[in-house]
Design a protein around this motif. Structure first.
Motif, mmCIF file in Angstrom:
data_model
loop_
_atom_site.group_PDB
_atom_site.id
_atom_site.type_symbol
_atom_site.label_atom_id
_atom_site.label_comp_id
_atom_site.label_asym_id
_atom_site.label_seq_id
_atom_site.Cartn_x
_atom_site.Cartn_y
_atom_site.Cartn_z
ATOM 1 N N LEU A 1 0.704 -1.060 0.310
ATOM 2 C CA LEU A 1 -0.417 0.216 0.160
ATOM 3 C C LEU A 1 0.849 1.428 -0.061
ATOM 4 C CD1 LEU A 1 -2.366 -1.388 2.492
ATOM 5 C CD2 LEU A 1 -2.583 -1.085 1.157
ATOM 6 N N LYS A 2 -0.012 2.213 0.378
ATOM 7 C CA LYS A 2 1.358 3.433 0.880
ATOM 8 C C LYS A 2 2.149 3.617 1.451
ATOM 9 C CE LYS A 2 -2.723 6.792 -2.359
ATOM 10 N NZ LYS A 2 -3.550 7.589 -2.161
ATOM 11 N N ASN A 3 3.029 4.538 1.075
ATOM 12 C CA ASN A 3 3.675 4.549 2.755
ATOM 13 C C ASN A 3 4.591 3.148 3.105
ATOM 14 O OD1 ASN A 3 3.183 7.664 3.132
ATOM 15 N ND2 ASN A 3 1.768 6.697 3.648
ATOM 16 N N LYS A 4 4.932 2.827 2.014
ATOM 17 C CA LYS A 4 5.778 1.628 1.944
ATOM 18 C C LYS A 4 4.687 -0.005 3.153
ATOM 19 C CE LYS A 4 9.934 2.861 1.283
ATOM 20 N NZ LYS A 4 11.684 2.959 1.285
ATOM 21 N N LEU A 5 2.994 0.349 3.164
ATOM 22 C CA LEU A 5 2.489 -0.573 4.628
ATOM 23 C C LEU A 5 2.649 -1.771 3.698
ATOM 24 C CD1 LEU A 5 -0.337 2.091 5.886
ATOM 25 C CD2 LEU A 5 2.501 0.620 6.867
ATOM 26 N N MET A 6 2.590 -3.316 4.741
ATOM 27 C CA MET A 6 2.509 -4.105 3.356
ATOM 28 C C MET A 6 0.806 -5.035 3.935
ATOM 29 S SD MET A 6 3.299 -6.428 1.057
ATOM 30 C CE MET A 6 5.247 -5.745 0.548
ATOM 31 N N LEU A 7 -0.214 -4.957 3.418
ATOM 32 C CA LEU A 7 -1.317 -5.651 3.832
ATOM 33 C C LEU A 7 -1.069 -7.088 3.491
ATOM 34 C CD1 LEU A 7 -4.723 -5.721 5.169
ATOM 35 C CD2 LEU A 7 -4.807 -5.006 2.740
ATOM 36 N N THR A 8 -1.543 -8.200 4.294
ATOM 37 C CA THR A 8 -1.403 -9.911 3.850
ATOM 38 C C THR A 8 -3.240 -10.206 4.536
ATOM 39 O OG1 THR A 8 -0.248 -9.769 5.929
ATOM 40 C CG2 THR A 8 1.419 -9.289 4.437
ATOM 41 N N ALA A 9 -3.168 -11.204 4.021
ATOM 42 C CA ALA A 9 -4.263 -12.745 4.658
ATOM 43 C C ALA A 9 -3.534 -13.305 4.464
ATOM 44 C CB ALA A 9 -5.004 -11.656 3.835
ATOM 45 N N GLY A 10 -4.452 -14.398 4.812
ATOM 46 C CA GLY A 10 -3.936 -15.790 4.862
ATOM 47 C C GLY A 10 -4.961 -16.887 5.406
ATOM 48 N N ASN B 1 -11.251 -39.565 15.888
ATOM 49 C CA ASN B 1 -11.730 -38.368 14.987
ATOM 50 C C ASN B 1 -11.456 -36.676 14.597
ATOM 51 O OD1 ASN B 1 -12.275 -40.863 13.828
ATOM 52 N ND2 ASN B 1 -14.303 -40.570 15.178
ATOM 53 N N LEU B 2 -10.916 -36.261 13.826
ATOM 54 C CA LEU B 2 -10.401 -34.871 13.553
ATOM 55 C C LEU B 2 -11.067 -34.369 12.755
ATOM 56 C CD1 LEU B 2 -6.782 -34.995 14.792
ATOM 57 C CD2 LEU B 2 -8.663 -34.270 16.261
ATOM 58 N N PRO B 3 -11.896 -33.646 12.601
ATOM 59 C CA PRO B 3 -13.315 -32.998 11.813
ATOM 60 C C PRO B 3 -12.175 -31.862 10.871
ATOM 61 C CG PRO B 3 -14.127 -31.906 13.950
ATOM 62 C CD PRO B 3 -12.859 -33.493 13.676
ATOM 63 N N LEU B 4 -12.378 -31.577 10.034
ATOM 64 C CA LEU B 4 -11.981 -29.973 9.049
ATOM 65 C C LEU B 4 -11.278 -29.116 10.440
ATOM 66 C CD1 LEU B 4 -10.920 -28.501 6.183
ATOM 67 C CD2 LEU B 4 -13.724 -27.736 6.577
ATOM 68 N N LYS B 5 -10.331 -27.664 10.208
ATOM 69 C CA LYS B 5 -9.963 -27.392 10.974
ATOM 70 C C LYS B 5 -9.986 -25.720 9.588
ATOM 71 C CE LYS B 5 -7.402 -27.609 14.255
ATOM 72 N NZ LYS B 5 -6.220 -27.565 15.657
ATOM 73 N N THR B 6 -9.950 -24.723 10.193
ATOM 74 C CA THR B 6 -9.657 -23.962 8.646
ATOM 75 C C THR B 6 -9.286 -22.167 9.677
ATOM 76 O OG1 THR B 6 -12.018 -23.093 9.304
ATOM 77 C CG2 THR B 6 -11.728 -24.277 7.592
ATOM 78 N N ASN B 7 -8.762 -21.797 9.298
ATOM 79 C CA ASN B 7 -7.866 -20.870 9.866
ATOM 80 C C ASN B 7 -7.959 -19.241 8.667
ATOM 81 O OD1 ASN B 7 -6.445 -18.855 11.450
ATOM 82 N ND2 ASN B 7 -4.994 -20.219 11.968
ATOM 83 N N PHE B 8 -8.329 -18.197 9.895
ATOM 84 C CA PHE B 8 -8.196 -17.507 8.474
ATOM 85 C C PHE B 8 -7.848 -16.280 9.037
ATOM 86 C CE2 PHE B 8 -11.944 -19.541 7.452
ATOM 87 C CZ PHE B 8 -11.756 -19.738 5.993
ATOM 88 N N GLY B 9 -6.529 -14.838 8.716
ATOM 89 C CA GLY B 9 -6.184 -13.907 9.400
ATOM 90 C C GLY B 9 -5.888 -13.172 8.644
ATOM 91 N N VAL B 10 -5.983 -11.565 8.576
ATOM 92 C CA VAL B 10 -4.991 -10.360 8.092
ATOM 93 C C VAL B 10 -4.275 -9.677 8.763
ATOM 94 C CG1 VAL B 10 -7.495 -10.172 6.552
ATOM 95 C CG2 VAL B 10 -7.321 -8.624 8.989
ATOM 96 N N GLY B 11 -3.614 -9.077 8.311
ATOM 97 C CA GLY B 11 -1.990 -8.184 9.181
ATOM 98 C C GLY B 11 -1.732 -7.212 8.727
ATOM 99 N N LEU B 12 -1.159 -5.759 9.151
ATOM 100 C CA LEU B 12 -0.618 -5.119 8.327
ATOM 101 C C LEU B 12 0.645 -4.471 8.985
ATOM 102 C CD1 LEU B 12 -1.523 -2.806 6.062
ATOM 103 C CD2 LEU B 12 -1.986 -1.599 8.483
ATOM 104 N N TYR C 1 4.851 -5.594 12.664
ATOM 105 C CA TYR C 1 3.615 -6.031 11.983
ATOM 106 C C TYR C 1 2.042 -6.292 13.080
ATOM 107 C CZ TYR C 1 0.748 -9.764 9.906
ATOM 108 O OH TYR C 1 0.108 -10.570 9.972
ATOM 109 N N ALA C 2 1.583 -6.339 12.895
ATOM 110 C CA ALA C 2 0.104 -6.169 13.869
ATOM 111 C C ALA C 2 -1.026 -7.194 12.781
ATOM 112 C CB ALA C 2 -0.470 -5.072 13.963
ATOM 113 N N GLY C 3 -1.837 -8.803 13.465
ATOM 114 C CA GLY C 3 -2.822 -9.267 12.892
ATOM 115 C C GLY C 3 -3.050 -9.689 13.938
ATOM 116 N N VAL C 4 -4.759 -10.279 13.465
ATOM 117 C CA VAL C 4 -5.241 -10.774 13.909
ATOM 118 C C VAL C 4 -6.029 -12.111 12.873
ATOM 119 C CG1 VAL C 4 -7.158 -9.497 12.725
ATOM 120 C CG2 VAL C 4 -7.682 -10.723 14.679
ATOM 121 N N GLU C 5 -6.238 -12.819 13.783
ATOM 122 C CA GLU C 5 -6.920 -14.650 13.050
ATOM 123 C C GLU C 5 -7.643 -15.390 13.891
ATOM 124 O OE1 GLU C 5 -2.873 -16.486 12.953
ATOM 125 O OE2 GLU C 5 -3.792 -17.867 13.964
ATOM 126 N N TYR C 6 -8.897 -16.017 13.050
ATOM 127 C CA TYR C 6 -9.642 -16.636 13.269
ATOM 128 C C TYR C 6 -9.831 -18.230 13.417
ATOM 129 C CZ TYR C 6 -14.323 -18.148 14.941
ATOM 130 O OH TYR C 6 -14.957 -19.481 15.487
#
Length: 428
Positions: free
Chosen positions: A217-226, A270-281, A288-293
């Motif tokens: 992004l502007k000012n050399k900021l980096m947005l990440t998602a995973g 038995n271990l069912p499907l596990k999902t993980n989502f997150g974003v960071g800046l 770096y600061a991020g949050v995930e669920y």
């Protein structure tokens, strides 16, 4: 090259070391024990985030796609020291355990890919509980519950950049381990005690897919998602259980008498499907600061000791984590403190475990976990680092005749960087 050979030998010979991992949590009685999420010391120091985070020299056990950004061969070793205080309605007890939490190796493959493999614990069993029945102020019956063992895993992860800012990854692992649980019952005025002993081994494989996207992004900021998705899998459970009578000798050891029953165990965890989502800046090598669920449906099991009594069951689990790091000045010459990486984070987790403390299999209580963490990355020569992490947390509750755990975890890791294996050396 010699360092590489030594690390591989350590990796191959560390199975027994990690297999001896101890747990002192009473909650390790349930299922396959006290389960661990695969994270590095750096990740744990940031509240456990990692699905949207990548770095050119640090490992990432959460998202295999992150290895696409790895630029140096990195060896990582992690240790955990856990100080646990267990509280019930009337008593309090303290215990300390130390163990190896992972040993891993990662290296870049060309300019757009990376590969990692290593050994980590999946769960640990290590409890010793007792219960007495009192009539007219006299103990008429006593029971002792003990367990030890655990499950470990070999993993291999691969990440590759497939398009501008987009990386994909895949991870496969093989889990294995042995667990022993036993229940001893002794009644007043009865010469023989009875013991139920269960010995099982567990085996299974799993696959996880991951993706990361980053945009400047502007000012050399980096947005990440995973995002990651670990496919549902099962651990095969095989073993034997025995019920027999015995007499205690004067030295306190067992003198077996008669075998009452013996049964083959053939079940599954038995271990069912596990999902993980997150974003960071963040800014490159600055902050770096991020949050995930993370979420997973209810775990299922058959033919495991604890659930034969109906003492517990599993529900849906989820976790939310927030965290990040700050690096004042990576190339500071005048101040070493400005080259230290400062990390912090917080997490709240519904473990999915529901325990009945009433004994009537009708009053189940959720076991939740809350932790606050911070850490330091101390730079060494050639981009290597010593990472320290500190975590304070609480799990469980004293309500419904249950147990509350207050813990302090100290984590230590050594992250060593080396020249890339797949880059030809130049001679001037």
């Amino acid at each position: 090259m010699i360092r590489s050979i030594v690390v591989i030998i350590l990796l191959l010979n560390s199975v027994n070391f990690i297999a001896q991992r101890t747990s002192s949590s009473p909650y390790s009685y349930f299922g396959i024990g006290d389960q661990f999420s695969p994270r590095t010391v750096e990740q744990n120091s940031m509240g456990g985030i990692g699905v949207a985070f990548n770095h050119y020299k640090y490992l990432n056990f959460t998202n295999p796609a992150a290895f696409a950004d790895l630029r140096y061969t990195t060896y990582a070793f992690g240790l955990l020291n856990s100080d646990l205080t267990v509280k019930s309605g009337t008593t309090e007890q303290n215990s300390v355990s130390t163990s190896l939490s992972y040993i891993a190796l990662a290296f870049p493959v060309g300019k757009n890919a990376g590969l990692s493999f290593g050994l980590q614990p999946v769960s640990a069993v290590g409890y010793s509980l007792s219960n007495t029945v009192t009539v007219n102020d006299e103990i008429t019956e006593a029971s002792a519950y003990t367990g030890n063992g655990g499950v470990n895993r070999f993993y291999g992860s691969f990440g590759i950049k497939v398009y501008k800012g987009l990386s994909l990854g895949v991870e496969a692992d093989f889990s294995f381990g042995d667990i022993e649980n036993s229940i001893i019952n002794q009644r007043a005025n009865v010469s023989l005690a009875t013991k139920y002993n269960e010995v099982i081994n567990l085996r299974g494989t799993s696959v996880k897919f991951g993706a990361q996207y980053q945009k400047e992004l502007k000012n050399k900021l980096m947005l990440t998602a995973g995002a990651t998705a670990k496919l549902g899998n099962s651990l095969n459970v095989e073993g034997n259980d025995y019920l027999y009578s015995f007499r205690y000798t004067s030295a306190g050891s067992e003198n077996p008498r008669d075998t009452i029953s013996s049964t083959l165990i053939d079940g599954e965890f038995n271990l069912p499907l596990k999902t993980n989502f997150g974003v960071g800046l963040g800014k490159f090598d600055k902050w770096y600061a991020g949050v995930e669920y993370e979420s997973q449906n209810a775990i299922g099991s058959t033919d495991l000791l604890a659930n034969t009594t109906g003492a517990y069951r599993y529900g849906n689990s989820n976790r939310i984590s927030l965290g990040g790091f700050y690096l004042p000045k990576i190339n500071s010459i005048s101040s070493y403190w400005e080259r230290i990486t400062y990390r912090a984070g917080v997490r709240y987790e519904n473990t999915g475990l529901l325990v009945d403390g009433s004994g009537n299999t009708s009053n189940f209580t959720e076991i939740n976990d809350f932790g606050i963490s911070f850490g330091l990355g101390l730079p060494l020569k050639r981009l290597s680092t010593v990472n320290m992490g500190f975590e304070f947390g609480k799990r469980g509750t004293i309500e419904n005749n249950l147990i509350q755990e207050n813990y302090f975890n100290f984590r230590l890791s050594l992250s060593l960087t080396d020249t890339n294996w797949f880059v030809k050396r130049k001679i001037d």
